[in-house]
Design a protein around this motif. Structure first.
Motif, PDB file in Angstrom:
ATOM      1  N   LYS A   1      -4.665   0.661  13.588  1.00  0.00           N
ATOM      2  CA  LYS A   1      -3.980   0.568  12.287  1.00  0.00           C
ATOM      3  C   LYS A   1      -3.650   1.952  11.738  1.00  0.00           C
ATOM      4  CE  LYS A   1      -5.783  -3.785  10.491  1.00  0.00           C
ATOM      5  NZ  LYS A   1      -6.708  -4.397   9.562  1.00  0.00           N
ATOM      6  N   TRP A   2      -4.575   2.878  11.941  1.00  0.00           N
ATOM      7  CA  TRP A   2      -4.325   4.206  11.356  1.00  0.00           C
ATOM      8  C   TRP A   2      -3.143   4.894  12.019  1.00  0.00           C
ATOM      9  CZ3 TRP A   2      -4.532   8.861  13.899  1.00  0.00           C
ATOM     10  CH2 TRP A   2      -5.164   8.877  15.138  1.00  0.00           C
ATOM     11  N   LEU A   3      -2.857   4.551  13.290  1.00  0.00           N
ATOM     12  CA  LEU A   3      -1.682   5.143  13.965  1.00  0.00           C
ATOM     13  C   LEU A   3      -0.393   4.654  13.300  1.00  0.00           C
ATOM     14  CD1 LEU A   3      -2.860   4.800  17.675  1.00  0.00           C
ATOM     15  CD2 LEU A   3      -2.714   6.912  16.338  1.00  0.00           C
ATOM     16  N   THR A   4      -0.337   3.345  13.033  1.00  0.00           N
ATOM     17  CA  THR A   4       0.845   2.800  12.355  1.00  0.00           C
ATOM     18  C   THR A   4       0.937   3.340  10.927  1.00  0.00           C
ATOM     19  OG1 THR A   4       1.048   0.835  13.714  1.00  0.00           O
ATOM     20  CG2 THR A   4       1.830   0.622  11.462  1.00  0.00           C
ATOM     21  N   TRP A   5      -0.220   3.501  10.302  1.00  0.00           N
ATOM     22  CA  TRP A   5      -0.234   4.084   8.955  1.00  0.00           C
ATOM     23  C   TRP A   5       0.368   5.493   8.989  1.00  0.00           C
ATOM     24  CZ3 TRP A   5      -0.197   2.366   4.332  1.00  0.00           C
ATOM     25  CH2 TRP A   5      -0.499   3.201   3.253  1.00  0.00           C
ATOM     26  N   ASP A   6      -0.014   6.226   9.995  1.00  0.00           N
ATOM     27  CA  ASP A   6       0.525   7.581  10.213  1.00  0.00           C
ATOM     28  C   ASP A   6       2.051   7.541  10.407  1.00  0.00           C
ATOM     29  OD1 ASP A   6      -0.872   9.989  10.322  1.00  0.00           O
ATOM     30  OD2 ASP A   6      -0.212  10.285  12.409  1.00  0.00           O
TER      31      ASP A   6
ATOM     32  N   LYS B   1       0.826  -1.212   0.000  1.00  0.00           N
ATOM     33  CA  LYS B   1       0.000   0.000   0.000  1.00  0.00           C
ATOM     34  C   LYS B   1       0.859   1.260   0.000  1.00  0.00           C
ATOM     35  CE  LYS B   1      -4.630  -0.131   1.868  1.00  0.00           C
ATOM     36  NZ  LYS B   1      -5.414   0.001   3.108  1.00  0.00           N
TER      37      LYS B   1
ATOM     38  N   LYS C   1      -8.359  -0.774  15.311  1.00  0.00           N
ATOM     39  CA  LYS C   1      -8.499   0.694  15.354  1.00  0.00           C
ATOM     40  C   LYS C   1      -7.137   1.394  15.401  1.00  0.00           C
ATOM     41  CE  LYS C   1     -13.091   1.136  17.255  1.00  0.00           C
ATOM     42  NZ  LYS C   1     -13.785   1.100  18.539  1.00  0.00           N
TER      43      LYS C   1
ATOM     44  N   GLN D   1       3.776   6.972   7.181  1.00  0.00           N
ATOM     45  CA  GLN D   1       3.837   8.167   6.302  1.00  0.00           C
ATOM     46  C   GLN D   1       5.092   8.974   6.640  1.00  0.00           C
ATOM     47  OE1 GLN D   1       1.685   8.440   3.794  1.00  0.00           O
ATOM     48  NE2 GLN D   1       0.866   6.552   4.661  1.00  0.00           N
TER      49      GLN D   1
END
Ligand code: URA
Length: 240
Positions: free
Chosen positions: A225-230, A128, A223, A233
């Motif tokens: 997951k978005w922290l790791t995604w951040d 991704k 939930k 980045q």
């Protein structure tokens, strides 16, 4: 006579080379001397520059030798319960290196890191982010599976982590991502909870390190997951 001096010089250079990579002994058979010396004889086009000191080494060759040096490892009690040593995989030129905790059941059976459910999530994330799994390097703090997926113990980590440190030294990635508590604590020597550390770069021998949640934690706590995604980045930004 001249030939002898040349050979001695080559051997001395080879020993220095392997010592810098962290090898503490070289169980060298006579028949293998030519092969051992070959990284130094390689053409410049086959070499890759790895170290800040401008030293040129062949990364894949160095990783292969390190794997050979590990051998059929019996250095700690994890050897008794493993099927396979999971050395790590990916590109020796990887700009990005992921470090997990230790092999699970699937990894132990197949000898490859992060290929079970947590690994599938990690691979998805890598793709991704626009990369291929082969372009990064993936390794673990310990290379043998702790039974019942318990945390690796201090003596096991102490026996195994020198090999990881040598992998890092060979690859010299631009950024390291520590996946979870064990990888972060071992590499950075900090006990702060991962929930507090994640999202900020720390330093390991001049390499920026991003601690983030372990993919197995993300499977249990989607939930987050978005922290790791951040966090990823920020990593990608550092890589550009
Ligand atoms: N968990 C890890 O920490 N490493 C693996 O290779 C697989 C699962």
């Amino acid at each position: 006579m001249h030939n002898n001096i040349d050979t001695i010089k080559k051997i001395r250079k080879a020993i220095e080379f392997y010592r810098e990579l962290g090898f503490v002994y070289m169980p060298v058979k006579k028949s293998r001397i030519a092969e051992i010396l070959s990284p130094l004889a390689s053409k410049p086009s086959e070499m890759k520059q790895h170290s800040g000191a401008g030293r040129t080494v062949n990364g894949q060759e160095a990783l292969n030798l390190l794997r050979e040096n590990i051998g059929d490892c019996q250095r700690c009690k994890l050897s008794g319960g493993r099927n396979t040593i999971v050395f790590g995989e990916g590109s020796p030129d990887a700009p990005l290196m992921f470090i997990g905790e230790g092999p699970g059941r699937d990894e132990d059976l197949q000898g490859r890191p992060f290929i079970g459910d947590a690994g599938k999530l990690l691979t998805k994330m890598i793709v991704k982010l626009g990369m291929k799994r082969e372009d990064v390097y993936i390794a673990n703090i310990v290379k043998c599976r702790p039974s019942y997926n318990r945390n690796p113990e201090e003596d096991e980590i102490n026996s195994c982590s020198p090999f990881l440190l040598q992998q890092i030294e060979i690859i010299r990635p631009s950024v390291i991502v520590c996946l979870g508590k064990i990888a972060t604590e071992t590499l950075l020597g900090v006990k702060t909870p991962i929930s507090k550390l994640r999202g900020n770069f720390l330093d390991f021998n001049g390499i920026p390190v991003m601690p983030t949640f372990h993919p197995a934690y993300l499977l249990r706590n989607p939930k987050a997951k978005w922290l790791t995604w951040d966090d990823m980045q920020k990593v990608m930004k550092r890589l550009t």
